[in-house]
Write an enzyme that holds these catalytic residues in place. Structure first.
Site, PDB file in Angstrom:
ATOM      1  N   SER A 171       1.119  -1.198  -0.142  1.00  0.00           N
ATOM      2  CA  SER A 171      -0.167  -0.048  -0.034  1.00  0.00           C
ATOM      3  C   SER A 171       0.975   1.242  -0.197  1.00  0.00           C
ATOM      4  O   SER A 171       1.837   1.199  -0.877  1.00  0.00           O
ATOM      5  CB  SER A 171      -1.077  -0.200   1.108  1.00  0.00           C
ATOM      6  OG  SER A 171      -1.940   1.254   1.211  1.00  0.00           O
ATOM      7  N   HIS A 198      -2.500  -1.020  -3.404  1.00  0.00           N
ATOM      8  CA  HIS A 198      -3.812  -0.190  -3.175  1.00  0.00           C
ATOM      9  C   HIS A 198      -3.366   1.171  -4.067  1.00  0.00           C
ATOM     10  O   HIS A 198      -2.685   1.855  -3.654  1.00  0.00           O
ATOM     11  CB  HIS A 198      -3.815   0.331  -1.675  1.00  0.00           C
ATOM     12  CG  HIS A 198      -4.192  -0.805  -0.847  1.00  0.00           C
ATOM     13  ND1 HIS A 198      -3.812  -0.970   0.608  1.00  0.00           N
ATOM     14  CD2 HIS A 198      -4.702  -2.299  -1.022  1.00  0.00           C
ATOM     15  CE1 HIS A 198      -4.277  -1.974   1.133  1.00  0.00           C
ATOM     16  NE2 HIS A 198      -4.713  -2.759   0.013  1.00  0.00           N
ATOM     17  N   ASP A 294      -4.145  -5.325   5.808  1.00  0.00           N
ATOM     18  CA  ASP A 294      -4.619  -6.021   4.642  1.00  0.00           C
ATOM     19  C   ASP A 294      -3.496  -6.748   4.199  1.00  0.00           C
ATOM     20  O   ASP A 294      -2.497  -6.548   4.175  1.00  0.00           O
ATOM     21  CB  ASP A 294      -4.758  -4.841   3.401  1.00  0.00           C
ATOM     22  CG  ASP A 294      -5.504  -5.505   2.300  1.00  0.00           C
ATOM     23  OD1 ASP A 294      -6.170  -6.803   2.558  1.00  0.00           O
ATOM     24  OD2 ASP A 294      -5.599  -5.259   1.048  1.00  0.00           O
TER      25      ASP A 294
END
EC number: 3.1.1.61
Length: 352
Positions: A171, A198, A294
């Site tokens: 991310s 992301h 995540d």
């Protein structure tokens, strides 16, 4: 509690005012200066030494890209780029992240974005997060590439299967981390690589194109239904979940627009958990820099149902944000935690 000191650099008086108001309305943040172009902004950064800077990509006189380069060379501070959703804006943003910017915020409707308040929570969140990042000068970053790293541990685990697949989740800070890892993988690597970064729609295509231009392997934005090939990295398109599925004797990409998982689409959890259904493959999973957790749930499902998984996580030494790796480490799911510079060689070692 000390406030985060911010400088807002934007050529639009309207955008300077509204972004300053958004930040000043958070009791944790203080806007110490605004600037109308890159040159003015650079001078104020040097003069005031802020904790974080927001920087518009497109400006006259000295644009955001030039200003970023000067800031990173002369007075490194965390920078969050503000970008339009256009193809050119996405390309510039990916370049900026590669050149040292910590993160970016997408203006909902162009350079002068009247609806910027739609992302005000994201602006505050990313500015506060960026202020905690220790940035390095361009010279330090390039020197770091040549520093020796710790010895990679020897893995006493033999490959169970002839075929392998590599999966990566990341991310905040991911584009730069992916560049470091993917550029060091050989063209003839004997596995496909599937990646969730992301990022909003449009930006993942620019990221894939940029990486493809500098890597020995092929890098592309994933397409629904395509068969995975060794020596190619597939980046999940923004706005889509990506999974891997069996198609006969091969593996294929499956994209869908089911609801976000814990706020993310694409989701690392979704990718990792899909790998539990892939049989007769060695699986190498990597969790790189990123905010939040995540990847942890998906990796847990994968490891519960598959005994052929080796899991790596980027260490706090190099992670721009040690959130996603830390969550997986704390859950006891990681076999090897190591600096970013060690990861490519370990991936290659596992595939030979």
């Amino acid at each position: 509690m000390r406030k985060v000191r911010a400088i807002v650099i934007d050529d639009s008086a309207f955008m300077r005012k509204i972004i300053s108001d958004i930040l000043d309305n958070d009791p944790r943040i203080e806007v110490v200066a605004v600037a109308r172009n890159g040159e003015d902004g650079l001078n104020k950064v040097i003069q005031l030494s802020p904790d974080v800077v927001t920087l518009d990509v497109h400006m006259p006189k000295m644009d955001g890209m030039q200003a970023l380069q000067r800031i990173m060379n002369e007075h490194p501070v965390p920078v969050v780029m503000l970008s339009s959703v256009t193809k050119a804006g996405a390309e510039k943003t990916i370049q900026a992240i590669s050149n040292g910017a910590v993160d970016f915020i997408m203006k909902p409707s162009g350079s002068i974005s009247l609806d910027i308040r739609n992302v005000e929570d994201e602006i505050r969140k990313k500015v506060i997060l960026a202020s905690t990042v220790r940035v390095k000068s361009t010279q330090e970053a390039s020197e770091e590439d040549f520093q020796s790293t710790r010895t990679v541990p020897t893995i006493n685990r033999e490959k169970k299967y002839r075929r392998s697949i590599v999966s990566i989740g990341t991310s905040t800070g991911g584009p730069k981390a992916l560049q470091k890892v993917l550029t060091e993988l050989p063209k003839d690597i004997q596995a496909p690589i599937v990646i969730v970064q992301h990022m909003p729609p449009g930006f993942t295509k620019s990221l894939a194109d940029r990486l493809n231009s500098i890597c020995a392997i092929s890098v592309k934005e994933a397409v629904h239904g395509e068969i995975l090939q060794s020596g190619t990295a597939y980046i999940a398109p923004g706005g889509f979940h990506m999974q891997v599925e069996n198609v006969g004797m091969s593996l294929a990409i499956a994209l869908d627009k089911s609801p976000p998982l814990k706020g993310h689409r694409p989701s690392v959890n979704k990718l990792f958990s899909s790998l539990q259904h892939i049989k007769n493959y060695n699986k190498i999973t990597c969790i790189l820099t990123g905010m939040g957790n995540d990847g942890t749930d998906g990796l847990q499902q994968l490891r519960l149902n598959e005994g052929s998984t080796i899991s790596l996580a980027e260490s706090a030494d190099t992670a721009i944000v040690y959130g996603m790796p830390k969550a997986a480490v704390n859950a006891g799911l990681i076999d090897y935690e190591m600096s970013l510079h060690e990861i490519p060689s370990l991936i290659v070692k596992q595939l030979t």
